[in-house]
Scaffold this active site. Structure first.
Site, PDB file in Angstrom:
ATOM      1  N   GLN A  14      34.718  -7.446  -1.859  1.00 29.39           N
ATOM      2  CA  GLN A  14      34.185  -8.123  -0.947  1.00 29.39           C
ATOM      3  C   GLN A  14      33.596  -7.208   0.221  1.00 29.39           C
ATOM      4  OE1 GLN A  14      37.145 -11.200   0.667  1.00 29.39           O
ATOM      5  NE2 GLN A  14      38.805 -10.031  -0.236  1.00 29.39           N
ATOM      6  N   THR A 105      44.468   0.560   4.446  1.00 30.54           N
ATOM      7  CA  THR A 105      45.209  -0.753   4.737  1.00 30.54           C
ATOM      8  C   THR A 105      46.412  -0.735   5.586  1.00 30.54           C
ATOM      9  OG1 THR A 105      46.546  -2.359   3.289  1.00 30.54           O
ATOM     10  CG2 THR A 105      46.687  -0.107   2.579  1.00 30.54           C
ATOM     11  N   TYR A 129      51.330  -0.074  -4.092  1.00 25.03           N
ATOM     12  CA  TYR A 129      49.967  -0.203  -3.607  1.00 25.03           C
ATOM     13  C   TYR A 129      49.624   0.553  -2.185  1.00 25.03           C
ATOM     14  CZ  TYR A 129      46.084  -2.379  -0.968  1.00 25.03           C
ATOM     15  OH  TYR A 129      44.738  -2.339  -0.127  1.00 25.03           O
TER      16      TYR A 129
END
Length: 288
Positions: A14, A105, A129
């Site tokens: 993205q 993140t 993650y």
């Protein structure tokens, strides 16, 4: 005139595609977009060969293993790409004197905070993650003192698969949907983040360290879905439900709002309200 080169890894994702969308507005730079097939960041020899051929002045690392639930049973792959791959890139940037800008993140945090997370808050990931991304941050800083890290959250765009596109599709297919209302954060329109990254690069002010970027506002996934419903005129009925109604392999932070004051103050980045950016993205998709 000799153009400065910007190498963008993970160009099929993205953010990579969103940087490509705005590249024409920066004619002073030569962009080299490489997908994970072109340049698997976890493969040292291939990565070094690319750096030797391209010799970029900047490297924007958008490459990441982002399958949050899958990572729980595929720890090795997550760490290989999100940690080892980042170290390889950081080392290559040091060797070729490239400025390294790495994307991380909100999932490096545990979600226990009641105020937006500042850059120096303790990392304490809840899932594999998040742990792999936290390790990548540490390795990038340890192996390249010039690293800039931008942590972001809830990324969506016209590209790939994301919450906005999924909701638009499901609201057409279903009469009712249950949406989680007890996880709070702020969405990030990838195009806005891409512009913030370019603002850092063109500023000629390279101040290494961690920065936070997400759109303005504080919402739940349910609020996000309601706005998508409004803007698309969907008739689907939405029900707010707790996250416990959707047991998933990976635990997610219940609060992941990021404090963005540092990037604003350092680089003069103007951050749009989440609703304005959502409107822009939906308009673009509907006109496509």
């Amino acid at each position: 005139m000799h153009k400065l080169k910007i190498l963008v890894t993970g160009a099929g994702g993205q953010l990579g595609k969103s940087i490509k969308d705005i590249a024409a507005f920066y004619p002073g730079f030569e962009f080299v977009f490489l997908s994970k097939q072109d340049m698997p960041v976890e493969q040292k020899a291939k990565t070094e060969a690319v750096f030797d051929a391209v010799r970029p002045q900047f490297c924007i690392n958008c490459a990441a293993y982002t399958a949050v639930d899958k990572a729980e049973s595929d720890k090795e792959s997550a760490f290989l790409i999100n940690a080892e791959g980042v170290k390889i890139l950081a080392d290559a940037c040091t060797a070729y004197q490239s400025k390294f800008l790495h994307i991380s993140t909100d999932y490096v945090f545990n979600g226990q905070s009641s105020v937006p997370y500042k850059e120096d808050a303790d990392v304490d990931p809840l899932n594999i993650y998040g742990a792999s991304k936290a390790k990548g941050e540490a390795l990038s800083i340890a192996n390249n003192v010039e690293t800039i890290i931008i942590r972001t959250s809830w990324v969506y765009s016209e590209h790939g698969s994301n919450f906005v596109k999924t909701m638009m599709r499901l609201m057409k297919e279903k009469k009712e949907l249950n949406i989680v209302n007890d996880q709070v954060g702020s969405p990030t329109y990838a195009n806005d983040l891409a512009q913030a990254i370019m603002q850092i690069i063109i500023s000629k002010l390279w101040l290494p360290g961690i920065y936070h970027y997400c759109n303005e506002g504080n919402i739940s996934w349910y609020d996000f879905a309601m706005a998508i419903k409004e803007m698309t005129g969907a008739s689907c009925i939405l029900h707010p439900v707790p996250a416990t109604a959707y047991p998933a392999p990976a635990k997610r932070p219940s609060f992941s709002l990021l404090d963005t004051s540092k990037i604003r103050e350092t680089y003069g980045v103007n951050i749009p309200l989440w609703k304005e950016s959502l409107r822009k993205c939906i308009d673009n998709m509907q006109q496509a």
